[in-house]
Write a protein that holds these residues in place. Structure first.
Motif, PDB file in Angstrom:
ATOM      1  N   SER A  50      36.468  39.828  33.778  1.00 59.88           N
ATOM      2  CA  SER A  50      37.615  39.065  34.245  1.00 59.88           C
ATOM      3  C   SER A  50      38.416  39.874  35.250  1.00 59.88           C
ATOM      4  CB  SER A  50      38.522  38.675  33.065  1.00 59.88           C
ATOM      5  OG  SER A  50      39.251  39.800  32.619  1.00 59.88           O
ATOM      6  N   LEU A  51      38.990  39.176  36.212  1.00 60.87           N
ATOM      7  CA  LEU A  51      39.875  39.777  37.203  1.00 60.87           C
ATOM      8  C   LEU A  51      41.214  39.060  37.121  1.00 60.87           C
ATOM      9  CD1 LEU A  51      37.287  39.881  40.117  1.00 60.87           C
ATOM     10  CD2 LEU A  51      38.017  41.812  38.715  1.00 60.87           C
ATOM     11  N   VAL A  52      42.270  39.811  36.918  1.00 61.96           N
ATOM     12  CA  VAL A  52      43.593  39.224  36.718  1.00 61.96           C
ATOM     13  C   VAL A  52      44.345  39.248  38.049  1.00 61.96           C
ATOM     14  CG1 VAL A  52      45.758  39.340  35.448  1.00 61.96           C
ATOM     15  CG2 VAL A  52      43.608  40.002  34.327  1.00 61.96           C
ATOM     16  N   SER A  53      44.528  38.060  38.630  1.00 61.23           N
ATOM     17  CA  SER A  53      45.258  37.963  39.893  1.00 61.23           C
ATOM     18  C   SER A  53      46.727  37.663  39.606  1.00 61.23           C
ATOM     19  CB  SER A  53      44.644  36.879  40.779  1.00 61.23           C
ATOM     20  OG  SER A  53      44.775  35.607  40.168  1.00 61.23           O
ATOM     21  N   GLU A  54      47.467  37.250  40.623  1.00 61.73           N
ATOM     22  CA  GLU A  54      48.909  37.064  40.464  1.00 61.73           C
ATOM     23  C   GLU A  54      49.245  35.995  39.436  1.00 61.73           C
ATOM     24  OE1 GLU A  54      52.887  36.445  43.261  1.00 61.73           O
ATOM     25  OE2 GLU A  54      50.877  36.198  44.098  1.00 61.73           O
ATOM     26  N   ASN A  55      48.502  34.882  39.450  1.00 63.20           N
ATOM     27  CA  ASN A  55      48.819  33.764  38.548  1.00 63.20           C
ATOM     28  C   ASN A  55      47.640  33.332  37.679  1.00 63.20           C
ATOM     29  OD1 ASN A  55      51.522  33.363  39.608  1.00 63.20           O
ATOM     30  ND2 ASN A  55      50.530  32.550  41.450  1.00 63.20           N
ATOM     31  N   LYS A  56      46.450  33.846  37.965  1.00 67.18           N
ATOM     32  CA  LYS A  56      45.246  33.401  37.275  1.00 67.18           C
ATOM     33  C   LYS A  56      44.470  34.595  36.737  1.00 67.18           C
ATOM     34  CE  LYS A  56      45.417  28.944  38.673  1.00 67.18           C
ATOM     35  NZ  LYS A  56      45.393  27.779  37.760  1.00 67.18           N
ATOM     36  N   GLN A  57      43.555  34.297  35.829  1.00 66.53           N
ATOM     37  CA  GLN A  57      42.481  35.246  35.559  1.00 66.53           C
ATOM     38  C   GLN A  57      41.192  34.533  35.943  1.00 66.53           C
ATOM     39  OE1 GLN A  57      41.545  36.625  31.639  1.00 66.53           O
ATOM     40  NE2 GLN A  57      41.435  34.587  30.736  1.00 66.53           N
ATOM     41  N   TRP A  58      40.357  35.230  36.686  1.00 69.05           N
ATOM     42  CA  TRP A  58      39.132  34.640  37.233  1.00 69.05           C
ATOM     43  C   TRP A  58      37.940  35.449  36.754  1.00 69.05           C
ATOM     44  CZ3 TRP A  58      35.302  36.148  40.774  1.00 69.05           C
ATOM     45  CH2 TRP A  58      34.509  35.100  41.262  1.00 69.05           C
ATOM     46  N   PHE A  59      36.860  34.759  36.397  1.00 66.30           N
ATOM     47  CA  PHE A  59      35.713  35.424  35.793  1.00 66.30           C
ATOM     48  C   PHE A  59      34.633  35.683  36.841  1.00 66.30           C
ATOM     49  CE2 PHE A  59      37.592  32.703  32.398  1.00 66.30           C
ATOM     50  CZ  PHE A  59      38.196  33.744  31.704  1.00 66.30           C
ATOM     51  N   LYS A  60      34.467  36.947  37.176  1.00 66.19           N
ATOM     52  CA  LYS A  60      33.439  37.336  38.142  1.00 66.19           C
ATOM     53  C   LYS A  60      32.054  37.150  37.559  1.00 66.19           C
ATOM     54  CE  LYS A  60      31.384  39.026  41.659  1.00 66.19           C
ATOM     55  NZ  LYS A  60      31.201  38.159  42.835  1.00 66.19           N
ATOM     56  N   SER A  61      31.912  37.390  36.257  1.00 69.85           N
ATOM     57  CA  SER A  61      30.635  37.191  35.581  1.00 69.85           C
ATOM     58  C   SER A  61      30.924  36.640  34.196  1.00 69.85           C
ATOM     59  CB  SER A  61      29.867  38.514  35.484  1.00 69.85           C
ATOM     60  OG  SER A  61      28.669  38.351  34.741  1.00 69.85           O
ATOM     61  N   LYS A  62      30.089  35.722  33.741  1.00 70.41           N
ATOM     62  CA  LYS A  62      30.315  35.130  32.420  1.00 70.41           C
ATOM     63  C   LYS A  62      28.987  34.781  31.769  1.00 70.41           C
ATOM     64  CE  LYS A  62      31.386  30.530  34.426  1.00 70.41           C
ATOM     65  NZ  LYS A  62      31.163  30.860  35.841  1.00 70.41           N
ATOM     66  N   ILE A  63      28.870  35.152  30.509  1.00 71.57           N
ATOM     67  CA  ILE A  63      27.719  34.816  29.679  1.00 71.57           C
ATOM     68  C   ILE A  63      28.223  34.015  28.492  1.00 71.57           C
ATOM     69  CG2 ILE A  63      25.873  35.745  28.219  1.00 71.57           C
ATOM     70  CD1 ILE A  63      25.395  36.188  31.198  1.00 71.57           C
ATOM     71  N   GLY A  64      27.694  32.802  28.301  1.00 68.25           N
ATOM     72  CA  GLY A  64      28.099  31.965  27.176  1.00 68.25           C
ATOM     73  C   GLY A  64      29.448  31.313  27.360  1.00 68.25           C
ATOM     74  N   TRP A  65      29.898  31.153  28.604  1.00 71.24           N
ATOM     75  CA  TRP A  65      31.255  30.658  28.887  1.00 71.24           C
ATOM     76  C   TRP A  65      31.191  29.793  30.132  1.00 71.24           C
ATOM     77  CZ3 TRP A  65      35.469  31.277  25.863  1.00 71.24           C
ATOM     78  CH2 TRP A  65      36.744  31.098  26.387  1.00 71.24           C
ATOM     79  N   ASP A  66      31.731  28.572  30.046  1.00 69.24           N
ATOM     80  CA  ASP A  66      31.659  27.648  31.177  1.00 69.24           C
ATOM     81  C   ASP A  66      32.897  27.667  32.059  1.00 69.24           C
ATOM     82  OD1 ASP A  66      29.142  26.750  30.407  1.00 69.24           O
ATOM     83  OD2 ASP A  66      29.980  25.228  29.065  1.00 69.24           O
ATOM     84  N   ILE A  67      33.985  28.175  31.551  1.00 68.10           N
ATOM     85  CA  ILE A  67      35.248  28.145  32.303  1.00 68.10           C
ATOM     86  C   ILE A  67      35.221  29.203  33.407  1.00 68.10           C
ATOM     87  CG2 ILE A  67      37.748  28.399  32.124  1.00 68.10           C
ATOM     88  CD1 ILE A  67      37.470  27.646  29.157  1.00 68.10           C
ATOM     89  N   CYS A  68      35.683  28.849  34.607  1.00 75.67           N
ATOM     90  CA  CYS A  68      35.721  29.789  35.741  1.00 75.67           C
ATOM     91  C   CYS A  68      37.020  30.567  35.817  1.00 75.67           C
ATOM     92  CB  CYS A  68      35.506  29.040  37.060  1.00 75.67           C
ATOM     93  SG  CYS A  68      33.861  28.315  37.212  1.00 75.67           S
ATOM     94  N   GLU A  69      38.110  29.980  35.341  1.00 77.88           N
ATOM     95  CA  GLU A  69      39.406  30.650  35.432  1.00 77.88           C
ATOM     96  C   GLU A  69      40.359  30.060  34.412  1.00 77.88           C
ATOM     97  OE1 GLU A  69      41.809  28.165  38.804  1.00 77.88           O
ATOM     98  OE2 GLU A  69      40.409  29.695  39.528  1.00 77.88           O
ATOM     99  N   THR A  70      41.421  30.796  34.114  1.00 80.93           N
ATOM    100  CA  THR A  70      42.510  30.289  33.271  1.00 80.93           C
ATOM    101  C   THR A  70      43.835  30.759  33.872  1.00 80.93           C
ATOM    102  OG1 THR A  70      42.735  32.208  31.802  1.00 80.93           O
ATOM    103  CG2 THR A  70      41.045  30.581  31.229  1.00 80.93           C
ATOM    104  N   ASP A  71      44.926  30.163  33.399  1.00 85.35           N
ATOM    105  CA  ASP A  71      46.235  30.661  33.806  1.00 85.35           C
ATOM    106  C   ASP A  71      46.449  32.063  33.245  1.00 85.35           C
ATOM    107  OD1 ASP A  71      46.844  28.347  35.152  1.00 85.35           O
ATOM    108  OD2 ASP A  71      47.844  27.413  33.420  1.00 85.35           O
ATOM    109  N   ARG A  72      47.148  32.871  33.991  1.00 85.06           N
ATOM    110  CA  ARG A  72      47.427  34.237  33.545  1.00 85.06           C
ATOM    111  C   ARG A  72      48.280  34.246  32.282  1.00 85.06           C
ATOM    112  NH1 ARG A  72      49.425  39.269  37.394  1.00 85.06           N
ATOM    113  NH2 ARG A  72      49.836  40.771  35.714  1.00 85.06           N
ATOM    114  N   GLU A  73      49.120  33.240  32.115  1.00 87.41           N
ATOM    115  CA  GLU A  73      50.035  33.195  30.964  1.00 87.41           C
ATOM    116  C   GLU A  73      49.299  33.166  29.634  1.00 87.41           C
ATOM    117  OE1 GLU A  73      52.647  29.920  31.431  1.00 87.41           O
ATOM    118  OE2 GLU A  73      53.811  30.836  33.053  1.00 87.41           O
ATOM    119  N   VAL A  74      48.090  32.550  29.613  1.00 89.65           N
ATOM    120  CA  VAL A  74      47.350  32.451  28.352  1.00 89.65           C
ATOM    121  C   VAL A  74      46.224  33.487  28.273  1.00 89.65           C
ATOM    122  CG1 VAL A  74      47.860  29.999  28.186  1.00 89.65           C
ATOM    123  CG2 VAL A  74      45.716  30.726  29.233  1.00 89.65           C
ATOM    124  N   SER A  75      46.133  34.344  29.266  1.00 88.76           N
ATOM    125  CA  SER A  75      45.024  35.291  29.361  1.00 88.76           C
ATOM    126  C   SER A  75      45.150  36.429  28.355  1.00 88.76           C
ATOM    127  CB  SER A  75      44.964  35.862  30.783  1.00 88.76           C
ATOM    128  OG  SER A  75      44.116  36.974  30.836  1.00 88.76           O
TER     129      SER A  75
END
Length: 403
Positions: A50-75
């Protein structure tokens, strides 16, 4: 649910993250290999980079996970990067004050177990995490925790390789731009200075023809020096332009031609005097490569042999052989030779062997650099061998383009 705070170095962290150019781009198998290993070693269904940006967390690589990003607040990872030197190990998020009201706990795939290793830059900024997730409570043993740390180090290494590659690409772009400017500059010089130089040479001849009797010996020597200097500068400009043009000749511009016929044409072009012995290759091989590039290589080498030969009878000998992958061409002369301490540097731009030619002029160090560029463009290498006293041998290869 407490919202994760920002690290003290948040501004610099975001700059570092932006410079890596990893957000919102395609997956990378190098990273996917690491997440697969992390999931396997930790025996969990999900592993993420995961990469934590200003407002999001974004997944550069994921195994067993379909979500590409989430809000940083719930990360979960936004909490993990607040402790960059430690693993955030959450056996049961429902019992942890930081996460018990987090909506990810009640998601379709609930994040119950979480372990995340912060991914650090060399200066200590945490860009995100390598994390593993399960929908049931669990704990990692020490071997698994150590392995997760080791895998996180490999992710950091990949980040640094990417950073260095980006820098190299930027440097290459800058160098290419500068090189184009130099090519343009060389072209402008060639165009704008050749005519004034020609006028200087003609004017010198006129002055000598009309007024030589009115000059003393020193005055006539000055005229001769002026003419010689004009020719030297004209040659320098021509060589400089040839050097930059040589980079545009590539092995892909293919022609069939016989090497011996090309050498004979060059001998006629250079008007070599009768006091030279020219030995052509025993076998007249047909080459398939860039004829213009080979011509320029041979012209430079032959011209050098002529300019730096101090023998009563000069010798220039050519040899050519081939195998399945390369043509091998040799040009040998019986001239002054090149000292051993100069042979490693003569192909560098503006480097010379500190020799003067038959007219007392010192080389400008451009011709052999041009030769090296041309040989390189043909997929080959060039070497020089000389005893430093009598004779020089140049060997170069040309890569065959296999059809």
């Amino acid at each position: 649910m407490p919202i994760p705070s920002y690290p003290k170095n948040e501004s610099q962290r975001l700059v570092e993250l932006e410079q890596l150019q990893l957000l919102d781009n395609a997956s990378d198998p190098n990273f996917d290999t690491i997440t697969r290993l992390a999931a396997s070693i930790c025996n969990v269904p999900v592993a993420l980079i995961s990469l934590v940006s200003e407002n999001k967390q974004w997944f550069k690589s994921k195994i067993g996970w379909d979500i590409c990003e989430t809000d940083r607040e719930v990360s979960f990872c936004a909490h993990a990067i607040l402790h960059p030197e430690n693993i955030t190990h959450v056996p049961d998020s429902r019992l942890d004050e930081r996460f018990k009201d987090n909506p990810l706990i009640s998601a379709e795939f609930p994040v119950i177990f979480y372990a995340g290793v912060p991914l650090l830059t060399p200066t200590g900024e945490a860009l995100g995490t390598l994390c593993v997730i399960d929908k049931v409570p669990r704990e990692l043993n020490q071997i698994q925790l150590n392995s997760l740390k080791d895998l996180a180090t490999q992710v950091e290494n990949l980040f640094e390789l990417r950073r260095n590659n980006i820098r190299l690409v930027e440097i290459e772009k800058l160098l290419n731009a500068k090189n184009e400017q130099l090519k343009t500059f060389a072209g402008v010089i060639s165009h704008d200075m050749k005519m004034p130089l020609a006028n200087m040479i003609i004017t010198t001849d006129i002055l000598k023809a009309k007024y030589a009797s009115q000059f003393d010996d020193q005055g006539n020597e000055y005229l001769a020096y002026l003419k010689q200097s004009s020719f030297s500068l004209s040659d320098y400009i021509d060589n400089l332009l040839s050097y930059y043009e040589s980079e545009d000749l590539t092995i892909q511009n293919l022609e069939f031609f016989e090497l011996n016929h090309l050498i004979e044409d060059l001998i006629d072009l250079l008007n070599i005097s009768d006091d030279y012995i020219i030995n052509l290759p025993e076998k007249n091989l047909e080459l398939q490569t860039n004829r213009s590039a080979v011509s320029q290589i041979l012209i430079n080498l032959i011209t050098n042999s002529l300019k730096y030969n101090d023998k009563e009878t000069g010798l220039i000998e050519f040899k050519c052989t081939e195998d399945h992958a390369f043509y091998y061409i040799q040009v040998r002369d019986n001239g002054k030779g090149i000292s051993k301490d100069k042979q490693d540097s003569i192909f560098e731009l503006f480097s010379t062997a500190s020799q003067t030619d038959n007219k007392g002029r010192k080389g400008n160090g451009i011709g052999l650099s041009t030769v090296r560029n041309l040989v390189k463009s043909l997929g080959g290498i060039i070497t020089v061998n000389s005893d430093g006293i009598s004779g020089t041998t140049f060997d170069f290869t040309i890569k065959k383009v296999l059809s």
